[in-house]
Design a protein around this motif. Structure first.
Motif, mmCIF file in Angstrom:
data_model
loop_
_atom_site.group_PDB
_atom_site.id
_atom_site.type_symbol
_atom_site.label_atom_id
_atom_site.label_comp_id
_atom_site.label_asym_id
_atom_site.label_seq_id
_atom_site.Cartn_x
_atom_site.Cartn_y
_atom_site.Cartn_z
ATOM 1 N N HIS A 1 0.800 -1.226 0.000
ATOM 2 C CA HIS A 1 0.000 0.000 0.000
ATOM 3 C C HIS A 1 0.829 1.269 0.000
ATOM 4 O O HIS A 1 0.276 2.364 -0.119
ATOM 5 C CB HIS A 1 -0.881 0.077 1.258
ATOM 6 C CG HIS A 1 -1.620 -1.177 1.560
ATOM 7 N ND1 HIS A 1 -2.712 -1.580 0.847
ATOM 8 C CD2 HIS A 1 -1.418 -2.123 2.497
ATOM 9 C CE1 HIS A 1 -3.162 -2.723 1.335
ATOM 10 N NE2 HIS A 1 -2.389 -3.081 2.333
ATOM 11 N N LEU B 1 0.090 -10.509 4.360
ATOM 12 C CA LEU B 1 -0.564 -9.898 3.201
ATOM 13 C C LEU B 1 -1.285 -8.585 3.535
ATOM 14 O O LEU B 1 -1.753 -7.891 2.639
ATOM 15 C CB LEU B 1 -1.546 -10.900 2.583
ATOM 16 C CG LEU B 1 -2.104 -10.570 1.198
ATOM 17 C CD1 LEU B 1 -1.012 -10.306 0.184
ATOM 18 C CD2 LEU B 1 -3.000 -11.709 0.701
ATOM 19 N N ASP B 2 -1.362 -8.238 4.800
ATOM 20 C CA ASP B 2 -1.921 -6.919 5.113
ATOM 21 C C ASP B 2 -0.989 -5.793 4.700
ATOM 22 O O ASP B 2 -1.428 -4.658 4.524
ATOM 23 C CB ASP B 2 -2.234 -6.819 6.616
ATOM 24 C CG ASP B 2 -3.565 -7.491 6.927
ATOM 25 O OD1 ASP B 2 -4.576 -7.079 6.342
ATOM 26 O OD2 ASP B 2 -3.581 -8.439 7.724
ATOM 27 N N ARG C 1 -2.607 -13.512 4.818
ATOM 28 C CA ARG C 1 -2.513 -12.658 6.002
ATOM 29 C C ARG C 1 -2.062 -13.487 7.208
ATOM 30 O O ARG C 1 -2.486 -14.632 7.358
ATOM 31 C CB ARG C 1 -3.861 -12.018 6.298
ATOM 32 C CG ARG C 1 -4.185 -10.860 5.378
ATOM 33 C CD ARG C 1 -5.590 -10.394 5.568
ATOM 34 N NE ARG C 1 -6.522 -11.376 5.040
ATOM 35 C CZ ARG C 1 -7.835 -11.264 5.120
ATOM 36 N NH1 ARG C 1 -8.372 -10.232 5.723
ATOM 37 N NH2 ARG C 1 -8.614 -12.202 4.607
ATOM 38 N N GLY D 1 -5.515 -18.142 -5.343
ATOM 39 C CA GLY D 1 -6.039 -16.831 -4.970
ATOM 40 C C GLY D 1 -6.714 -16.787 -3.620
ATOM 41 O O GLY D 1 -7.151 -15.737 -3.172
ATOM 42 N N VAL E 1 -1.700 2.711 -3.634
ATOM 43 C CA VAL E 1 -2.250 1.870 -4.698
ATOM 44 C C VAL E 1 -3.096 2.749 -5.616
ATOM 45 O O VAL E 1 -3.967 3.500 -5.143
ATOM 46 C CB VAL E 1 -3.121 0.747 -4.104
ATOM 47 C CG1 VAL E 1 -3.770 -0.075 -5.213
ATOM 48 C CG2 VAL E 1 -2.277 -0.147 -3.200
ATOM 49 N N LEU F 1 -9.941 -10.104 -7.745
ATOM 50 C CA LEU F 1 -10.264 -11.529 -7.673
ATOM 51 C C LEU F 1 -9.375 -12.292 -6.693
ATOM 52 O O LEU F 1 -9.791 -13.284 -6.124
ATOM 53 C CB LEU F 1 -10.132 -12.167 -9.065
ATOM 54 C CG LEU F 1 -11.339 -11.993 -9.985
ATOM 55 C CD1 LEU F 1 -11.091 -12.712 -11.305
ATOM 56 C CD2 LEU F 1 -12.606 -12.534 -9.330
ATOM 57 N N SER F 2 -8.167 -11.830 -6.482
ATOM 58 C CA SER F 2 -7.284 -12.520 -5.535
ATOM 59 C C SER F 2 -7.344 -11.817 -4.183
ATOM 60 O O SER F 2 -7.711 -10.643 -4.090
ATOM 61 C CB SER F 2 -5.846 -12.509 -6.056
ATOM 62 O OG SER F 2 -5.364 -11.179 -6.089
ATOM 63 N N ALA F 3 -6.958 -12.554 -3.129
ATOM 64 C CA ALA F 3 -6.904 -11.960 -1.783
ATOM 65 C C ALA F 3 -5.971 -10.749 -1.800
ATOM 66 O O ALA F 3 -6.254 -9.710 -1.204
ATOM 67 C CB ALA F 3 -6.420 -13.001 -0.786
ATOM 68 N N ARG F 4 -4.867 -10.880 -2.523
ATOM 69 C CA ARG F 4 -3.878 -9.797 -2.591
ATOM 70 C C ARG F 4 -4.507 -8.521 -3.151
ATOM 71 O O ARG F 4 -4.381 -7.439 -2.566
ATOM 72 C CB ARG F 4 -2.713 -10.256 -3.476
ATOM 73 C CG ARG F 4 -1.689 -9.186 -3.768
ATOM 74 C CD ARG F 4 -0.722 -9.677 -4.856
ATOM 75 N NE ARG F 4 0.046 -8.578 -5.394
ATOM 76 C CZ ARG F 4 1.190 -8.148 -4.901
ATOM 77 N NH1 ARG F 4 1.699 -8.729 -3.866
ATOM 78 N NH2 ARG F 4 1.830 -7.136 -5.456
ATOM 79 N N ILE G 1 -7.108 -6.908 -0.821
ATOM 80 C CA ILE G 1 -6.493 -6.158 0.286
ATOM 81 C C ILE G 1 -5.835 -4.882 -0.233
ATOM 82 O O ILE G 1 -5.929 -3.829 0.402
ATOM 83 C CB ILE G 1 -5.483 -7.063 1.037
ATOM 84 C CG1 ILE G 1 -6.262 -8.141 1.791
ATOM 85 C CG2 ILE G 1 -4.625 -6.253 1.996
ATOM 86 C CD1 ILE G 1 -5.405 -9.269 2.313
ATOM 87 N N ARG G 2 -5.211 -4.970 -1.394
ATOM 88 C CA ARG G 2 -4.607 -3.747 -1.966
ATOM 89 C C ARG G 2 -5.664 -2.659 -2.175
ATOM 90 O O ARG G 2 -5.415 -1.475 -1.986
ATOM 91 C CB ARG G 2 -3.942 -4.056 -3.315
ATOM 92 C CG ARG G 2 -2.550 -4.636 -3.211
ATOM 93 C CD ARG G 2 -1.925 -4.793 -4.590
ATOM 94 N NE ARG G 2 -1.263 -3.587 -5.043
ATOM 95 C CZ ARG G 2 -1.604 -2.888 -6.115
ATOM 96 N NH1 ARG G 2 -2.612 -3.261 -6.864
ATOM 97 N NH2 ARG G 2 -0.930 -1.800 -6.448
ATOM 98 N N GLY H 1 -6.942 -1.631 1.704
ATOM 99 C CA GLY H 1 -5.999 -1.371 2.792
ATOM 100 C C GLY H 1 -5.937 -2.534 3.751
ATOM 101 O O GLY H 1 -6.663 -3.522 3.593
ATOM 102 N N PRO H 2 -5.051 -2.443 4.765
ATOM 103 C CA PRO H 2 -4.892 -3.542 5.720
ATOM 104 C C PRO H 2 -6.232 -3.928 6.354
ATOM 105 O O PRO H 2 -7.066 -3.060 6.619
ATOM 106 C CB PRO H 2 -3.938 -2.967 6.772
ATOM 107 C CG PRO H 2 -3.196 -1.891 6.065
ATOM 108 C CD PRO H 2 -4.158 -1.312 5.065
ATOM 109 N N SER H 3 -6.394 -5.224 6.594
ATOM 110 C CA SER H 3 -7.662 -5.690 7.162
ATOM 111 C C SER H 3 -7.670 -5.606 8.678
ATOM 112 O O SER H 3 -8.615 -6.035 9.312
ATOM 113 C CB SER H 3 -7.910 -7.135 6.718
ATOM 114 O OG SER H 3 -6.914 -7.991 7.262
#
Lengths: 553, 93
Positions: A50, A419-420, A428, A480, B12, B69-72, B75-76, B79-81
């Motif tokens: 980010h 992954l965060d 994550r 994914g 991003v 579509l991907s977890a990455r 999150i991008r 932002g952080p979860s």
């Protein structure tokens, strides 16, 4: 506390000025990202998921209160009000703007800090035992040796472009709290049978995608020869380490491919050429470096526990838990080292806010002779606390959410940003750590489980040390979707071992219940509450845990 | 869609239909053909002063809302979860 000399200061000042110009050229469009990337990495600046991430070196984890206040100031002014203490005893800021980074480096230089060689294929921050200088089981304070290695390796022209990054850890204690067997080079300060001071040298340890336990290639190197021996190792690695495949470029692969005997032979051959060079350490040079460490000035105190402390322990159960788990023995009578937990339910492991950093600096001044140590387990340590002031310090730590008595328990987990934050991560890790921390928040439950280490990484690079957790979790990407492999039986210490994968990966929903199953299985198998998780696992093997997790077939 | 990180702060960003780089995935330009992807990626690489490391991503569109579509990429985009700053004192939890 190490105090810079004129050369140290000039190096960090000049580097900050150079990077300011390089950043300006990037912002002006004069250099491309491809040209800028190796430059920013050499100054600890990554581009993450980010934002930019700046990794700041904390040599051997030691910080003065003044430096901690500066970190708080940087967090407040240039970041989002917090920092992340890492497993390399460093601190990372997750949101700096590119144009602000040169200002941050100037701020750091003003308190004798920097971000040099916190990234790139060079010798990284030298780490050590967080109880260095105060441990009761220590032969000699390893930090002057760490500092000598830092000075030797900083801007070493021959080792600026190694095949891969290179990590060195040094300990002077009989108990390994610095994971020396999982570093590229691990150094243990010892005396030989003749009573001479020297080092036991371990090479080729590491985690990542192919974990290796280091091999002892020389059981005794006289201290005067330490630098020449390290240089010989680095030369052999630089010459023969693989550069064709990033994943096979660490020294652990070279040692494994050559074999320990042949690798050692090459090192010894090289060493013969350079051992009598200018690299030879003298007692005068060692004393010069030692003199740059301001010695802690202790009071003369009795060794027995202070009466006030004993009274507090009997009256306050929470305080008793804290003393049992977070207070460590000190070599100086009447003193102790206090572990400040950065593992609190709801907060990412290793994170501290700007105000908390200011608070810990104040507490260091008031209770710990102005020093704080960052631990590789992502906690902080106040290394010089008078026993008689423990209760007062405990009360102050509670005000800042620093007094969780969970050191060396399940919730004192190591956890990478995952992954965060991390652009390399597949899954994550922080939310898993937080869920476990919330589920196991009661100290009575943690103490019943006893000593157990939980370590989590969001990818195979193993920044969260999952290979050496008694319980390890590795986040993976399954088309994914985040999934988690569970491994058991690792240890980073004198009983070094690499954890074994139990079976197929678990989904995000199932990984925490799987941890419950592992812990319940342990409790049903242990011979007594005194049998630690790792000892129970080693006695029973993987099978009963596997059956509990996946069924008998 | 085309994404990358903004050079100034690493944020991003996504390529919008008008050629601007925007931070909100919902404002990004949805591309349907490989040829356009290649053209836009090539153009993005000439904008290094503004954006770093551009690359194409796949998204699912539910209603008007695109989602990585991907977890990455999910999150991008948000932002952080996890919350990322401790409260100033435990009483503020």
């Amino acid at each position: 506390m190490y105090v810079y000399d004129q050369y140290d200061q000039r190096i960090v000042d000049e580097r900050a000025a150079q990077f300011k110009q390089q950043v300006q050229r990037r912002l002006d469009g004069d250099i491309t990202e491809d040209e800028f990337k190796p430059i920013r990495l050499q100054n600890g600046l990554y581009l993450q998921l980010h934002a930019y991430m700046l990794r700041i070196a904390v040599p051997y984890g030691l910080l003065s209160s003044k430096q901690m206040r500066k970190l708080a100031h940087i967090a407040r002014l240039y970041d989002r009000g917090y920092g992340h203490f890492s497993t390399r005893q460093n601190i990372q800021f997750n949101w700096p703007k590119l144009e602000d980074v040169p200002k941050i480096l100037d701020e750091l230089a003003s308190v004798e800090m920097h971000a040099i060689q916190t990234s790139g294929n060079c010798v990284r921050n030298v780490t050590s035992d967080h109880l260095a200088g105060v441990a009761a089981d220590e032969l000699e304070d390893p930090r002057p040796y760490c500092e000598i290695i830092r000075q030797w390796s900083t801007f070493h022209p021959e080792f600026a472009f190694l095949p891969r990054k290179f990590k060195i850890a040094v300990t002077g204690a009989s108990t390994d709290r610095a994971a020396v067997r999982f570093h590229d080079i691990g150094v243990r300060i010892i005396d030989n049978d003749a009573g001479e001071r020297g080092c036991e040298v371990w090479v080729g340890g590491g985690m990542g995608r192919t974990p290796h336990i280091a091999k002892c290639i020389r059981p005794f190197v006289p201290y005067v020869d330490l630098l020449s021996y390290l240089e010989a190792i680095l030369r052999v690695y630089n010459q023969y380490g693989r550069r064709d495949n990033k994943f096979k470029a660490r020294i652990k692969i070279l040692v494994a491919e050559l074999g320990t005997e042949e690798f050692t032979r090459r090192v010894e051959t090289e060493w013969d050429q350079i051992k009598d060079s200018a690299l030879r350490l003298t007692e005068v040079e060692l004393d010069r470096v030692r003199a740059h460490f301001t010695p802690p000035v202790y009071e003369d105190l009795p060794a027995r526990p202070h009466a006030t402390l004993a009274a507090s322990l009997s009256q306050d159960r929470d305080f008793a838990h804290f003393v049992r788990n977070n207070v460590k023995e000190h070599r100086q009578p009447g003193y102790c080292a206090v572990m400040v937990s950065l593992k609190v339910a709801g907060i990412p492991p290793g994170d501290a806010s700007d105000t908390q950093m200011d608070a810990i600096a104040d507490l260091a001044d008031e209770f710990s002779l102005g020093e704080v140590v960052v631990t590789h387990t992502q906690n902080l340590c106040l290394p010089h606390v008078r026993q008689r002031e423990l209760a007062a310090l405990y009360a102050r730590l509670r005000e800042w959410d620093f007094a969780h008595p969970n050191i060396d328990t399940l919730t004192d987990s190591i956890c990478c940003p995952g992954l965060d934050y991390c652009s390399l991560a597949n899954a994550r890790s922080i939310p898993v750590a937080l869920e476990i921390a919330q589920r196991y928040d009661r100290i009575e439950v943690l103490e019943d489980i006893g000593e157990v280490s939980l370590k989590m990484s969001g990818c195979i690079n193993a920044c969260g040390h999952h290979h050496v957790g008694h319980i390890g979790i590795l986040g993976i990407d399954k088309q994914g979707v985040e999934a988690y492999q569970l491994m058991l039986g690792g240890s980073p210490s004198d009983d070094a071992s690499i954890g074994k994968i139990v079976g197929p990966a678990f989904s995000r929903e199932d990984i925490v219940p799987a941890i419950d199953t592992v812990l319940n299985t342990y409790r049903s198998l242990r011979t007594s509450p005194d049998e630690r998780f790792i000892d129970c696992y080693r006695r029973t093997g993987l099978q009963p845990f596997k059956e509990a997790l996946y069924g008998a077939h | 869609m085309i994404t990358g990180n903004r050079t100034d702060d690493g944020a991003v960003v996504y390529l919008a239909a008008d050629g601007r780089w925007v931070t909100d995935l919902t404002d990004a330009h949805a591309i349907e053909g490989d040829e356009e992807v290649q053209t836009l990626i090539a153009r993005a690489h000439t904008q290094e002063r503004v954006v770093c490391d551009p690359y194409p991503i796949s998204v699912a569109v539910e209603g008007d809302t695109p989602r990585g579509l991907s977890a990455r990429e999910e999150i991008r985009s948000v932002g952080p979860s996890v919350s990322y700053r401790r409260p100033d004192s435990p009483t503020e939890v």
